[in-house]
Design a protein around this motif. Structure first.
Motif, PDB file in Angstrom:
ATOM      1  N   MET A   1      37.648  30.641  74.317  1.00  9.09           N
ATOM      2  CA  MET A   1      37.525  29.443  75.131  1.00  9.09           C
ATOM      3  C   MET A   1      38.724  29.275  76.064  1.00  9.09           C
ATOM      4  SD  MET A   1      35.155  27.268  75.339  1.00  9.09           S
ATOM      5  CE  MET A   1      34.737  25.643  75.837  1.00  9.09           C
ATOM      6  N   VAL A   2      39.938  29.506  75.547  1.00  2.52           N
ATOM      7  CA  VAL A   2      41.149  29.381  76.353  1.00  2.52           C
ATOM      8  C   VAL A   2      41.131  30.393  77.500  1.00  2.52           C
ATOM      9  CG1 VAL A   2      43.658  29.662  76.349  1.00  2.52           C
ATOM     10  CG2 VAL A   2      42.547  28.420  74.496  1.00  2.52           C
ATOM     11  N   GLY A   3      40.715  31.620  77.205  1.00  2.00           N
ATOM     12  CA  GLY A   3      40.658  32.656  78.228  1.00  2.00           C
ATOM     13  C   GLY A   3      39.667  32.325  79.334  1.00  2.00           C
ATOM     14  N   ASN A   4      38.519  31.767  78.967  1.00  2.00           N
ATOM     15  CA  ASN A   4      37.536  31.375  79.975  1.00  2.00           C
ATOM     16  C   ASN A   4      38.049  30.220  80.826  1.00  2.00           C
ATOM     17  OD1 ASN A   4      35.354  33.206  79.549  1.00  2.00           O
ATOM     18  ND2 ASN A   4      34.853  32.127  77.671  1.00  2.00           N
ATOM     19  N   TYR A   5      38.715  29.263  80.183  1.00  8.29           N
ATOM     20  CA  TYR A   5      39.299  28.150  80.932  1.00  8.29           C
ATOM     21  C   TYR A   5      40.364  28.661  81.903  1.00  8.29           C
ATOM     22  CZ  TYR A   5      41.956  23.932  81.971  1.00  8.29           C
ATOM     23  OH  TYR A   5      42.626  22.910  82.630  1.00  8.29           O
ATOM     24  N   ALA A   6      41.215  29.571  81.415  1.00 11.03           N
ATOM     25  CA  ALA A   6      42.265  30.133  82.269  1.00 11.03           C
ATOM     26  C   ALA A   6      41.664  30.889  83.455  1.00 11.03           C
ATOM     27  CB  ALA A   6      43.169  31.054  81.448  1.00 11.03           C
ATOM     28  N   ALA A   7      40.569  31.621  83.214  1.00  7.62           N
ATOM     29  CA  ALA A   7      39.895  32.333  84.307  1.00  7.62           C
ATOM     30  C   ALA A   7      39.328  31.339  85.323  1.00  7.62           C
ATOM     31  CB  ALA A   7      38.779  33.214  83.747  1.00  7.62           C
ATOM     32  N   PHE A   8      38.730  30.264  84.818  1.00  9.07           N
ATOM     33  CA  PHE A   8      38.214  29.198  85.687  1.00  9.07           C
ATOM     34  C   PHE A   8      39.324  28.676  86.590  1.00  9.07           C
ATOM     35  CE2 PHE A   8      37.963  24.605  86.316  1.00  9.07           C
ATOM     36  CZ  PHE A   8      36.744  24.450  86.954  1.00  9.07           C
TER      37      PHE A   8
ATOM     38  N   ASN B   1      43.957  38.784  80.707  1.00  7.12           N
ATOM     39  CA  ASN B   1      43.057  37.687  80.345  1.00  7.12           C
ATOM     40  C   ASN B   1      41.660  38.216  80.056  1.00  7.12           C
ATOM     41  OD1 ASN B   1      42.829  34.663  80.094  1.00  7.12           O
ATOM     42  ND2 ASN B   1      41.166  35.078  81.517  1.00  7.12           N
ATOM     43  N   ASN B   2      41.188  39.156  80.878  1.00 13.17           N
ATOM     44  CA  ASN B   2      39.878  39.771  80.617  1.00 13.17           C
ATOM     45  C   ASN B   2      39.869  40.449  79.251  1.00 13.17           C
ATOM     46  OD1 ASN B   2      39.140  38.935  83.164  1.00 13.17           O
ATOM     47  ND2 ASN B   2      39.172  40.963  84.072  1.00 13.17           N
ATOM     48  N   LYS B   3      40.937  41.172  78.970  1.00 12.75           N
ATOM     49  CA  LYS B   3      41.022  41.874  77.692  1.00 12.75           C
ATOM     50  C   LYS B   3      41.078  40.886  76.525  1.00 12.75           C
ATOM     51  CE  LYS B   3      43.566  45.524  75.357  1.00 12.75           C
ATOM     52  NZ  LYS B   3      44.719  46.425  75.406  1.00 12.75           N
ATOM     53  N   TYR B   4      41.821  39.808  76.721  1.00 16.79           N
ATOM     54  CA  TYR B   4      41.935  38.778  75.685  1.00 16.79           C
ATOM     55  C   TYR B   4      40.564  38.197  75.349  1.00 16.79           C
ATOM     56  CZ  TYR B   4      42.869  34.090  73.820  1.00 16.79           C
ATOM     57  OH  TYR B   4      42.849  32.933  73.079  1.00 16.79           O
ATOM     58  N   VAL B   5      39.804  37.859  76.378  1.00 26.13           N
ATOM     59  CA  VAL B   5      38.481  37.260  76.158  1.00 26.13           C
ATOM     60  C   VAL B   5      37.542  38.263  75.497  1.00 26.13           C
ATOM     61  CG1 VAL B   5      36.426  36.352  77.325  1.00 26.13           C
ATOM     62  CG2 VAL B   5      38.704  35.592  78.039  1.00 26.13           C
ATOM     63  N   LEU B   6      37.536  39.489  75.983  1.00 27.25           N
ATOM     64  CA  LEU B   6      36.546  40.466  75.526  1.00 27.25           C
ATOM     65  C   LEU B   6      36.874  41.073  74.160  1.00 27.25           C
ATOM     66  CD1 LEU B   6      35.739  42.200  78.925  1.00 27.25           C
ATOM     67  CD2 LEU B   6      34.446  40.416  77.753  1.00 27.25           C
TER      68      LEU B   6
ATOM     69  N   ASP C   1      28.366  41.418  71.139  1.00 28.38           N
ATOM     70  CA  ASP C   1      28.416  40.208  71.970  1.00 28.38           C
ATOM     71  C   ASP C   1      29.195  40.410  73.266  1.00 28.38           C
ATOM     72  OD1 ASP C   1      26.971  38.714  70.086  1.00 28.38           O
ATOM     73  OD2 ASP C   1      28.790  38.334  68.929  1.00 28.38           O
ATOM     74  N   LEU C   2      29.578  41.650  73.570  1.00 26.89           N
ATOM     75  CA  LEU C   2      30.379  41.914  74.767  1.00 26.89           C
ATOM     76  C   LEU C   2      29.658  41.493  76.045  1.00 26.89           C
ATOM     77  CD1 LEU C   2      32.182  45.326  74.140  1.00 26.89           C
ATOM     78  CD2 LEU C   2      33.227  43.094  74.527  1.00 26.89           C
ATOM     79  N   GLY C   3      28.368  41.726  76.113  1.00 29.93           N
ATOM     80  CA  GLY C   3      27.598  41.344  77.304  1.00 29.93           C
ATOM     81  C   GLY C   3      27.628  39.850  77.544  1.00 29.93           C
TER      82      GLY C   3
ATOM     83  N   LEU D   1      32.596  34.989  81.056  1.00 26.95           N
ATOM     84  CA  LEU D   1      33.855  35.121  81.796  1.00 26.95           C
ATOM     85  C   LEU D   1      33.596  35.134  83.300  1.00 26.95           C
ATOM     86  CD1 LEU D   1      36.919  35.560  81.680  1.00 26.95           C
ATOM     87  CD2 LEU D   1      36.477  38.014  81.469  1.00 26.95           C
ATOM     88  N   THR D   2      32.594  35.896  83.714  1.00 29.35           N
ATOM     89  CA  THR D   2      32.239  35.956  85.137  1.00 29.35           C
ATOM     90  C   THR D   2      31.760  34.593  85.633  1.00 29.35           C
ATOM     91  OG1 THR D   2      31.650  38.290  84.916  1.00 29.35           O
ATOM     92  CG2 THR D   2      30.802  37.134  86.847  1.00 29.35           C
ATOM     93  N   SER D   3      30.968  33.917  84.825  1.00 27.60           N
ATOM     94  CA  SER D   3      30.491  32.577  85.194  1.00 27.60           C
ATOM     95  C   SER D   3      31.655  31.611  85.357  1.00 27.60           C
ATOM     96  CB  SER D   3      29.522  32.042  84.141  1.00 27.60           C
ATOM     97  OG  SER D   3      28.367  32.836  84.081  1.00 27.60           O
TER      98      SER D   3
END
Length: 196
Positions: free
Chosen positions: A1-8, A110-115, A122-124, A130-132
């Protein structure tokens, strides 16, 4: 969740700062669109150079720490752009280069952290989330800026007479971006030192 927020947040701030710099270079400095485009290329070119280095660093060091450091660099950029009208062209280019360094340093860890937080099956889903997050960040940043411009400038066409309004709008969105960037940096460091 943190990684997705950071990407946002990373894509929120990178997209809107580029948008603001585009207006600033054309309407304040008076460059045509071609020269403006060439100047704006400085950030993505630096990102291309930094990303592979960041990818190698993410294999050696904690991804949240690297992403947090990168977010701190981007915070410096957002804070600098709060005073955009005081920056000469040379300093604006330096700010864009630093933004390229920050974003290039941020994305791979960050990508690596999320994935790496999800199972292989569940990688897909994690990748699409993450892209969204990134795409939503871009859209929300532009929507927010449009609302701010509508409030400050109104329905006037963008031109030399709207420069003070554009600068005021830039102040507001960059202040918002600074707060959001600070929150992302804090969350990244907190997740590392609180959860290990």
């Amino acid at each position: 969740m943190v990684g997705n927020y950071a990407a946002f947040i990373a894509y929120f701030i990178t997209f809107i700062s580029t948008y603001i710099l585009n207006f600033h270079l054309q309407y304040v400095f008076g460059f045509d669109s071609r020269i403006t485009g060439i100047i704006l290329l400085s950030a993505p070119l630096v990102m291309v150079l930094i990303s592979p280095i960041s990818g190698k660093l993410s294999d050696k060091y904690d991804n949240r720490v690297l992403a947090g450091i990168a977010m701190s660099i981007l915070l410096l950029v957002m804070f600098s752009l709060c005073f955009i009208e005081l920056l000469p062209l040379s300093l604006l280019i330096v700010v864009m280069i630093v933004q390229g360094i920050g974003h290039g340093l941020f994305s791979p860890p960050n990508n690596k952290y999320v994935l790496t937080l999800v199972d292989k099956d569940d990688l897909g889903d994690a990748s699409s989330m993450l892209t969204s997050s990134k795409e939503i960040g871009k859209t929300v940043s532009l929507s927010t800026y449009d609302v701010i411009c509508l409030i400050i400038i109104g329905n006037q066409a963008i031109g030399s007479d709207t420069v003070p309004g554009l600068i005021s709008s830039s102040h507001v969105i960059m202040a918002i971006a600074s707060v959001l960037t600070l929150s992302a940096a804090i969350l990244l460091f907190y997740s590392k030192f609180h959860y290990g």
